[in-house]
Design a protein around this motif. Structure first.
Motif, PDB file in Angstrom:
ATOM      1  N   PHE A  80       0.813  -1.208   0.000  1.00 48.93           N
ATOM      2  CA  PHE A  80       0.000   0.000   0.000  1.00 48.93           C
ATOM      3  C   PHE A  80       0.853   1.269   0.000  1.00 48.93           C
ATOM      4  CE2 PHE A  80      -3.607  -2.533   2.006  1.00 48.93           C
ATOM      5  CZ  PHE A  80      -4.375  -2.492   0.857  1.00 48.93           C
ATOM      6  N   LEU A  81       2.057   1.201   0.557  1.00 51.78           N
ATOM      7  CA  LEU A  81       2.917   2.384   0.594  1.00 51.78           C
ATOM      8  C   LEU A  81       3.358   2.814  -0.803  1.00 51.78           C
ATOM      9  CD1 LEU A  81       5.189   1.583   3.682  1.00 51.78           C
ATOM     10  CD2 LEU A  81       3.175   3.063   3.588  1.00 51.78           C
ATOM     11  N   ASP A  82       3.274   1.910  -1.775  1.00 49.97           N
ATOM     12  CA  ASP A  82       3.639   2.222  -3.156  1.00 49.97           C
ATOM     13  C   ASP A  82       2.416   2.422  -4.048  1.00 49.97           C
ATOM     14  OD1 ASP A  82       6.418   2.049  -2.676  1.00 49.97           O
ATOM     15  OD2 ASP A  82       6.335  -0.139  -2.814  1.00 49.97           O
ATOM     16  N   HIS A  83       1.245   2.534  -3.441  1.00 53.77           N
ATOM     17  CA  HIS A  83       0.015   2.688  -4.214  1.00 53.77           C
ATOM     18  C   HIS A  83      -0.049   4.082  -4.840  1.00 53.77           C
ATOM     19  CE1 HIS A  83      -4.284   2.652  -5.157  1.00 53.77           C
ATOM     20  NE2 HIS A  83      -4.238   1.345  -4.986  1.00 53.77           N
ATOM     21  N   PRO A  84      -0.585   4.223  -6.052  1.00 54.33           N
ATOM     22  CA  PRO A  84      -0.655   5.547  -6.704  1.00 54.33           C
ATOM     23  C   PRO A  84      -1.666   6.499  -6.081  1.00 54.33           C
ATOM     24  CG  PRO A  84      -1.724   3.870  -8.064  1.00 54.33           C
ATOM     25  CD  PRO A  84      -1.030   3.130  -6.963  1.00 54.33           C
ATOM     26  N   ASN A  85      -2.622   5.973  -5.327  1.00 53.34           N
ATOM     27  CA  ASN A  85      -3.622   6.834  -4.692  1.00 53.34           C
ATOM     28  C   ASN A  85      -3.067   7.368  -3.369  1.00 53.34           C
ATOM     29  OD1 ASN A  85      -5.802   8.010  -3.414  1.00 53.34           O
ATOM     30  ND2 ASN A  85      -7.253   6.399  -3.980  1.00 53.34           N
ATOM     31  N   PRO A  86      -2.897   8.697  -3.221  1.00 54.55           N
ATOM     32  CA  PRO A  86      -2.334   9.247  -1.982  1.00 54.55           C
ATOM     33  C   PRO A  86      -3.184   8.963  -0.753  1.00 54.55           C
ATOM     34  CG  PRO A  86      -3.202  11.000  -3.386  1.00 54.55           C
ATOM     35  CD  PRO A  86      -3.206   9.757  -4.205  1.00 54.55           C
ATOM     36  N   GLN A  87      -4.489   8.761  -0.927  1.00 59.01           N
ATOM     37  CA  GLN A  87      -5.339   8.404   0.204  1.00 59.01           C
ATOM     38  C   GLN A  87      -4.923   7.064   0.783  1.00 59.01           C
ATOM     39  OE1 GLN A  87      -9.135   8.663  -1.957  1.00 59.01           O
ATOM     40  NE2 GLN A  87      -9.780  10.151  -0.436  1.00 59.01           N
ATOM     41  N   VAL A  88      -4.644   6.110  -0.088  1.00 63.68           N
ATOM     42  CA  VAL A  88      -4.247   4.771   0.342  1.00 63.68           C
ATOM     43  C   VAL A  88      -2.895   4.833   1.048  1.00 63.68           C
ATOM     44  CG1 VAL A  88      -3.640   2.455  -0.458  1.00 63.68           C
ATOM     45  CG2 VAL A  88      -5.590   3.650  -1.471  1.00 63.68           C
ATOM     46  N   VAL A  89      -1.954   5.585   0.482  1.00 58.50           N
ATOM     47  CA  VAL A  89      -0.620   5.692   1.064  1.00 58.50           C
ATOM     48  C   VAL A  89      -0.691   6.300   2.460  1.00 58.50           C
ATOM     49  CG1 VAL A  89       1.661   6.766   0.839  1.00 58.50           C
ATOM     50  CG2 VAL A  89       0.495   5.861  -1.182  1.00 58.50           C
ATOM     51  N   TYR A  90      -1.463   7.374   2.623  1.00 59.52           N
ATOM     52  CA  TYR A  90      -1.541   8.048   3.916  1.00 59.52           C
ATOM     53  C   TYR A  90      -2.173   7.151   4.973  1.00 59.52           C
ATOM     54  CZ  TYR A  90      -2.136  11.869   7.235  1.00 59.52           C
ATOM     55  OH  TYR A  90      -2.076  12.674   8.352  1.00 59.52           O
ATOM     56  N   SER A  91      -3.229   6.443   4.600  1.00 57.78           N
ATOM     57  CA  SER A  91      -3.880   5.549   5.557  1.00 57.78           C
ATOM     58  C   SER A  91      -2.962   4.379   5.914  1.00 57.78           C
ATOM     59  CB  SER A  91      -5.192   5.029   4.974  1.00 57.78           C
ATOM     60  OG  SER A  91      -5.936   4.332   5.948  1.00 57.78           O
ATOM     61  N   ALA A  92      -2.191   3.892   4.945  1.00 57.94           N
ATOM     62  CA  ALA A  92      -1.241   2.816   5.224  1.00 57.94           C
ATOM     63  C   ALA A  92      -0.161   3.306   6.187  1.00 57.94           C
ATOM     64  CB  ALA A  92      -0.607   2.322   3.922  1.00 57.94           C
ATOM     65  N   LEU A  93       0.292   4.539   6.011  1.00 57.74           N
ATOM     66  CA  LEU A  93       1.284   5.096   6.931  1.00 57.74           C
ATOM     67  C   LEU A  93       0.721   5.195   8.345  1.00 57.74           C
ATOM     68  CD1 LEU A  93       2.831   7.930   4.734  1.00 57.74           C
ATOM     69  CD2 LEU A  93       4.019   5.913   5.593  1.00 57.74           C
ATOM     70  N   LEU A  94      -0.529   5.589   8.472  1.00 56.25           N
ATOM     71  CA  LEU A  94      -1.149   5.651   9.798  1.00 56.25           C
ATOM     72  C   LEU A  94      -1.181   4.266  10.438  1.00 56.25           C
ATOM     73  CD1 LEU A  94      -4.144   8.101   9.192  1.00 56.25           C
ATOM     74  CD2 LEU A  94      -2.100   8.550  10.556  1.00 56.25           C
ATOM     75  N   ALA A  95      -1.512   3.253   9.639  1.00 56.52           N
ATOM     76  CA  ALA A  95      -1.535   1.885  10.171  1.00 56.52           C
ATOM     77  C   ALA A  95      -0.146   1.456  10.626  1.00 56.52           C
ATOM     78  CB  ALA A  95      -2.072   0.931   9.103  1.00 56.52           C
ATOM     79  N   VAL A  96       0.871   1.742   9.808  1.00 54.31           N
ATOM     80  CA  VAL A  96       2.244   1.380  10.168  1.00 54.31           C
ATOM     81  C   VAL A  96       2.675   2.124  11.434  1.00 54.31           C
ATOM     82  CG1 VAL A  96       4.658   1.471   9.423  1.00 54.31           C
ATOM     83  CG2 VAL A  96       2.880   0.798   7.805  1.00 54.31           C
ATOM     84  N   ARG A  97       2.248   3.373  11.556  1.00 55.77           N
ATOM     85  CA  ARG A  97       2.621   4.157  12.748  1.00 55.77           C
ATOM     86  C   ARG A  97       1.981   3.581  14.003  1.00 55.77           C
ATOM     87  NH1 ARG A  97       4.474   5.512  16.370  1.00 55.77           N
ATOM     88  NH2 ARG A  97       5.401   7.472  17.053  1.00 55.77           N
ATOM     89  N   TYR A  98       0.727   3.146  13.885  1.00 58.80           N
ATOM     90  CA  TYR A  98       0.080   2.476  15.012  1.00 58.80           C
ATOM     91  C   TYR A  98       0.856   1.221  15.407  1.00 58.80           C
ATOM     92  CZ  TYR A  98      -4.291   5.187  15.054  1.00 58.80           C
ATOM     93  OH  TYR A  98      -5.235   6.169  15.183  1.00 58.80           O
ATOM     94  N   LEU A  99       1.249   0.413  14.415  1.00 56.99           N
ATOM     95  CA  LEU A  99       1.975  -0.822  14.704  1.00 56.99           C
ATOM     96  C   LEU A  99       3.314  -0.544  15.366  1.00 56.99           C
ATOM     97  CD1 LEU A  99       1.271  -2.807  11.404  1.00 56.99           C
ATOM     98  CD2 LEU A  99       0.086  -3.007  13.602  1.00 56.99           C
TER      99      LEU A  99
END
Length: 276
Positions: A40-59
């Motif tokens: 997801f961090l390499d996804h072209p949609n910035p919405q997906v990338v930002y939400s994936a970063l939030l998930a990684v930050r939680y982890l």
């Protein structure tokens, strides 16, 4: 349903489950979830990338996860790509940078950091522990009127309009919001945004010299001009999680067994299809 909508749905569910501290170890230990987030961090949609970063930050909140996350194939490289990509919004780059620094330090100073955190925080929830980053700072707000999910949604909308807000998390049981902002953004801008809802008012929670807490109201005549955020991707709303209601841990975002089974299926599907 389009492939992009599928990705948004999957990453939203991943992030919601990662927001629950009780799920974080299991998500990282699962064979499909962490690789799926890296995709997801390499996804072209910035919405997906930002939400994936939030998930990684939680982890990464879970110290026991950091070494494994750092060593996961593609994790550090994908974070670097987000940081260096010219099309990434500023707040997205900053969030990726914070995660990178936390994981990069894993295994080096973990013992010292754990002792310092235990002594200073005493189990208090902090969304961002990387406070050594001089480009960002954490502001804790006590919000009168933050009583239900509807009010929380109003609060989210108000905060997301402010340029310079990186992320935030709510502690509904104590009516607080922990906000990570750029270092050049004044805390008064947060108070102005919350007060603009007309149904909630905010005070800043600050530490005293003796380790206590003091609530400092924002002056009514100190409203500052709030620069509206236009380049950050739309935020994907979160469901309630036990991290916000510590005294009602029965209201979980799905059971850990059901959640992990769903995540494994989703991650495997993403890995097989590569539809982006």
């Amino acid at each position: 349903m389009s492939a992009e909508l599928d990705a948004l749905t999957v990453v939203n569910q991943l992030r919601d489950l990662a927001a629950d501290p009780l799920n974080r170890r299991a998500i990282v230990e699962d064979q499909g979830c962490l690789p799926g987030l890296i995709l997801f961090l390499d996804h072209p949609n910035p919405q997906v990338v930002y939400s994936a970063l939030l998930a990684v930050r939680y982890l990464a909140e879970c110290r026991a996860n950091r070494e494994k996350m750092k060593g996961e194939l593609g994790m550090m490289l994908s974070l670097q790509n987000v940081m260096q990509k010219g099309t990434s919004p500023g707040e997205t780059k900053l969030l990726a940078s914070e995660i990178y620094e936390i994981l990069q330090a894993a295994g080096k100073e973990e013992a010292e950091q754990a002792e310092a955190a235990a002594a200073s925080c005493q189990r208090k929830a902090h969304f961002f522990l990387g406070s050594n980053n001089k480009r960002a700072k954490t502001v804790v707000l006590h919000i009168d009127g933050l009583d239900d999910p509807t009010r929380r949604s109003l609060c989210e909308e108000a905060l997301l309009k402010i340029r310079g807000v990186i992320s935030f998390t709510f502690q509904m049981a104590v009516k607080r919001c922990v906000v990570r902002i750029r270092s050049d953004l004044k805390a008064e801008a947060l108070g102005t945004a919350i007060n603009s809802t007309k149904v909630m008012t905010a005070q800043q929670v600050v530490k005293t010299d003796d380790g206590g807490e003091l609530m400092v109201p924002f002056q009514e005549d100190s409203e500052v001009l709030v620069e509206e955020n236009t380049d950050i991707p739309d935020y994907l709303p979160e469901e309630e999680s036990p991290s916000e209601e510590q005294d009602k841990a029965v209201t979980r975002v799905g059971s850990i067994t059901d959640g992990m089974g769903w995540l494994s299926t989703a991650a495997n599907f993403l890995t097989r299809s590569f539809y982006w």
